[in-house]
Scaffold this active site. Structure first.
Site, mmCIF file in Angstrom:
data_model
loop_
_atom_site.group_PDB
_atom_site.id
_atom_site.type_symbol
_atom_site.label_atom_id
_atom_site.label_comp_id
_atom_site.label_asym_id
_atom_site.label_seq_id
_atom_site.Cartn_x
_atom_site.Cartn_y
_atom_site.Cartn_z
ATOM 1 N N ASP A 90 28.407 -6.769 -4.940
ATOM 2 C CA ASP A 90 29.508 -5.420 -4.945
ATOM 3 C C ASP A 90 29.004 -4.405 -3.944
ATOM 4 O O ASP A 90 27.626 -4.672 -3.547
ATOM 5 C CB ASP A 90 29.296 -5.037 -6.488
ATOM 6 C CG ASP A 90 30.268 -3.633 -6.570
ATOM 7 O OD1 ASP A 90 31.388 -3.640 -6.058
ATOM 8 O OD2 ASP A 90 29.704 -2.551 -6.929
ATOM 9 N N ASP A 110 29.712 -0.515 -3.857
ATOM 10 C CA ASP A 110 29.536 0.947 -4.162
ATOM 11 C C ASP A 110 28.579 0.723 -5.521
ATOM 12 O O ASP A 110 28.565 0.260 -6.424
ATOM 13 C CB ASP A 110 30.527 1.569 -4.489
ATOM 14 C CG ASP A 110 31.564 1.875 -3.550
ATOM 15 O OD1 ASP A 110 31.296 2.937 -2.665
ATOM 16 O OD2 ASP A 110 32.853 1.071 -3.301
ATOM 17 N N ASP A 139 27.088 -3.587 -10.317
ATOM 18 C CA ASP A 139 26.466 -2.642 -11.266
ATOM 19 C C ASP A 139 27.373 -2.133 -12.369
ATOM 20 O O ASP A 139 27.083 -1.044 -13.269
ATOM 21 C CB ASP A 139 26.078 -1.171 -10.374
ATOM 22 C CG ASP A 139 27.489 -0.469 -9.705
ATOM 23 O OD1 ASP A 139 28.104 -1.235 -9.085
ATOM 24 O OD2 ASP A 139 27.516 0.555 -9.971
#
Length: 211
Positions: free
Chosen positions: A9, A11, A161
């Site tokens: 991922d 961001d 995250d």
């Protein structure tokens, strides 16, 4: 031996974007009809899933794509100010040098990601970057990327995250490493039962080698 593929991922996992995204979200609060995010509320939101956050905010699902597009557009102006998560560049370089194939799947724009990676001399590390606008459909995007690139699920590790990253990876039948340095709290991530839960980028190399 088949090379392992590690898909990240962007961001909150590679780029430290949380503060910038909160600032942008607060500026757009009136336009999209939700309350601004205070420090106390951010702590609360970190413990919620994406579905719970949307329900809590009261934003219409129909308006989410427009909100995401606007956020990405505003983030573009801040890309050169953003920094990588401390320790992530070193971990990425170590994985690349070990022969792992690295990729990114993100809801951010490909233009933003490319600009960020070039700013920090990380662009050469990634074999592919795939951008897709989705809140709950990341599994479909993962499956499409694997199919297009003829990558076997058993060779893939996903790193993210957010709880939705863990959920999507598990539905796609690929291993997932949840990282605690991004948006969701360690407790929220642990509830999703990721294959691994790590607290520092230096752990990525050992975990990847153990899979």
């Amino acid at each position: 031996m088949t090379q392992k593929v590690i898909i990240f991922d962007f961001d909150g996992t590679i780029a430290d974007t949380v503060d910038a995204l909160v600032s942008i979200a607060n500026r757009l609060a009136v336009e999209f009809g939700y309350i601004q995010i205070s420090a106390n509320e951010l702590t609360l939101l970190r413990n919620l899933t994406a579905r719970e956050i949307i329900k809590y905010s009261g934003v219409s699902l129909l308006r989410i794509p427009f909100l995401v597009k606007k956020v990405k557009g505003e983030l573009k102006t801040k890309i050169k100010e953003l920094e990588p998560i401390s320790g992530v560049p070193e971990a990425l370089i170590a994985l690349h040098n070990q022969g792992y194939r690295l990729g990114i799947i993100t809801s951010n724009s490909q233009e933003n990601v490319n600009e960020f990676l070039k700013c920090h001399d990380l662009d050469y590390l990634f074999e592919f970057i795939h951008s897709g606008v989705t809140i709950f459909g990341k599994t479909t995007i993962i499956n499409n990327v694997l199919r297009q690139r003829q990558i076997k699920p058993q060779t893939v590790i996903y790193v993210g995250d957010e709880t939705r990253d863990v959920e999507a990876a598990k539905k796609a039948n690929i291993k997932v490493i949840a990282v605690t340095w991004g948006f969701n709290s360690p407790e929220a991530l642990a509830k999703q039962n990721p294959d691994f839960l790590i607290h520092h980028p230096s752990e990525l190399f050992d975990v990847a080698n153990s899979c």
